[in-house]
Motif scaffolding. Sequence first.
Motif, mmCIF file in Angstrom:
data_model
loop_
_atom_site.group_PDB
_atom_site.id
_atom_site.type_symbol
_atom_site.label_atom_id
_atom_site.label_comp_id
_atom_site.label_asym_id
_atom_site.label_seq_id
_atom_site.Cartn_x
_atom_site.Cartn_y
_atom_site.Cartn_z
ATOM 1 N N MET A 84 0.819 -1.218 0.000
ATOM 2 C CA MET A 84 0.000 0.000 0.000
ATOM 3 C C MET A 84 0.851 1.265 0.000
ATOM 4 S SD MET A 84 -3.172 -0.989 2.506
ATOM 5 C CE MET A 84 -3.789 0.688 2.602
ATOM 6 N N MET A 85 2.003 1.234 0.702
ATOM 7 C CA MET A 85 2.858 2.416 0.757
ATOM 8 C C MET A 85 3.632 2.610 -0.545
ATOM 9 S SD MET A 85 4.313 2.478 4.635
ATOM 10 C CE MET A 85 5.047 4.091 4.462
ATOM 11 N N ALA A 86 3.932 1.512 -1.219
ATOM 12 C CA ALA A 86 4.756 1.589 -2.430
ATOM 13 C C ALA A 86 3.945 1.873 -3.690
ATOM 14 C CB ALA A 86 5.531 0.286 -2.599
ATOM 15 N N SER A 87 2.645 1.569 -3.656
ATOM 16 C CA SER A 87 1.824 1.694 -4.867
ATOM 17 C C SER A 87 1.187 3.072 -4.990
ATOM 18 C CB SER A 87 0.705 0.647 -4.856
ATOM 19 O OG SER A 87 1.249 -0.630 -4.634
ATOM 20 N N PRO A 88 1.147 3.638 -6.200
ATOM 21 C CA PRO A 88 0.430 4.903 -6.398
ATOM 22 C C PRO A 88 -1.060 4.701 -6.088
ATOM 23 C CG PRO A 88 1.778 4.347 -8.308
ATOM 24 C CD PRO A 88 1.748 3.136 -7.439
ATOM 25 N N VAL A 89 -1.684 5.729 -5.514
ATOM 26 C CA VAL A 89 -3.094 5.621 -5.102
ATOM 27 C C VAL A 89 -4.018 5.178 -6.247
ATOM 28 C CG1 VAL A 89 -5.065 6.892 -4.154
ATOM 29 C CG2 VAL A 89 -2.787 7.274 -3.224
ATOM 30 N N PRO A 90 -3.892 5.724 -7.473
ATOM 31 C CA PRO A 90 -4.831 5.327 -8.543
ATOM 32 C C PRO A 90 -4.778 3.839 -8.905
ATOM 33 C CG PRO A 90 -3.663 7.345 -9.137
ATOM 34 C CD PRO A 90 -2.983 6.797 -7.933
#
Length: 440
Positions: free
Chosen positions: A1-7
Amino acid sequence: MMASPVPTLHTVLDQSGLRISAEMVEQVLKRFENAGMVSYRFFEWAEKQRYYSHSVRAYHIMIESLAKIRQFQIMWDLVNAMRSKGMLNVETFCIIMRKYARAKKVEEAVYTFNVMDKYGVPPNLAAFNGLLSALCKSKNVRKAQEVFDSIKDQFVPDLKTYSILLEGWGKAPNLPKAREIFRDMVNTGCEPDIVTYGIMVDILCKVGRVDEALGIVKEMDSTACKPTSFIYSVLVHTYGIENRIEDAVDTFLEMEKKGIKADVAMYNALIGAFYKVNKFKNVESVLKEMQIKEVKPNSKTLNIILSSLIGCGKTDDALKVFRKMIKICQPDADTYTMMIKMFCQKDKLDMALKVWKYMNKKRFLPSMHTFQVLINGLCEKGDANMACILFEEMIEKGIRPSGETFGRLRQLLLKEDREDVLKFLQEKINILVKEPLWDR
């Protein structure tokens, strides 16, 4: 979750093959409470999973998280979703009142109380106390008193009601008003308890009447409400502020003589008192005693020590303590902010960024203030690239930057003729702030 872009977060979570439970979702939401929009994307994704439905607690954590970043429209959307599922309760509205009050939206907090009936949750004494507490904790005790005086006839105030107002006037501080509330409480048949005694001791200490506060503590010995370690810690803290270190130590020893075990709050007060008079070796003795007595230091212990050392200009010692203490207790947002600010002020941006990286490595989500301290430091140093990266990350997490921080970055970007970057960041902020204040 921290590494992935929100979209793309939904896609990444879908590909993970993760099977979720109510407990897991609650834990993840709690862990990401400072990253509202990241948290919300996970919340949306979880809702679509088979054999899963959100618990009341999951909704409440999410509501708190969204309110923190002032996404009030989405917050009310969740309230409407809870209403459609018959999940709303008094606590839901108490959370919203508390968050509005903290955001200095006093009228919206009162509105939330008034609209409860519309949502099928009749306001009761707990909700009334919740509103008063929200107002008092956000330093709006006069408004709380006004609300109390206007609708107290609809409810029968209890000990908690009076304690909330008492504490509110104590924070003002307004001793005559606090005494008046205390008298009203006793006159209505509410007997003082350990909480109200503690509040009165705290108020008297705040206005410099520590000897009168000590008199209350001695009176308590003859009642059913015996003084606690916390009440003694208030006295020790006050003696520390007044540089009365002998009185602070005597109070600590007197408490132990009565068989009352010192808790972490008491030790924190004693550490603060010793630092106030520059008795650094005594602090080491207190920390050793805590270890022997198996009283674990907390983030507040760490913050008191760091704040004192930084205040004395002992930045090298502060770094040593930070490195040593993080093995014993978990730093909080204030700890990281303090260390980053210290390094920024000392023109050691490389060390500030090292603390930032360590914080990310520990999966600790920075608060708005932590972001701003580092961005301001980078702007001061003229590092527009890194400042922009952090600024965008802040917005991506749904955290709204202050006008002052954006102003500093704007000035730097204009100086470097980078209007295109400035326009890009401004558009991102505009998307973030386009939210109504409440459901109409």
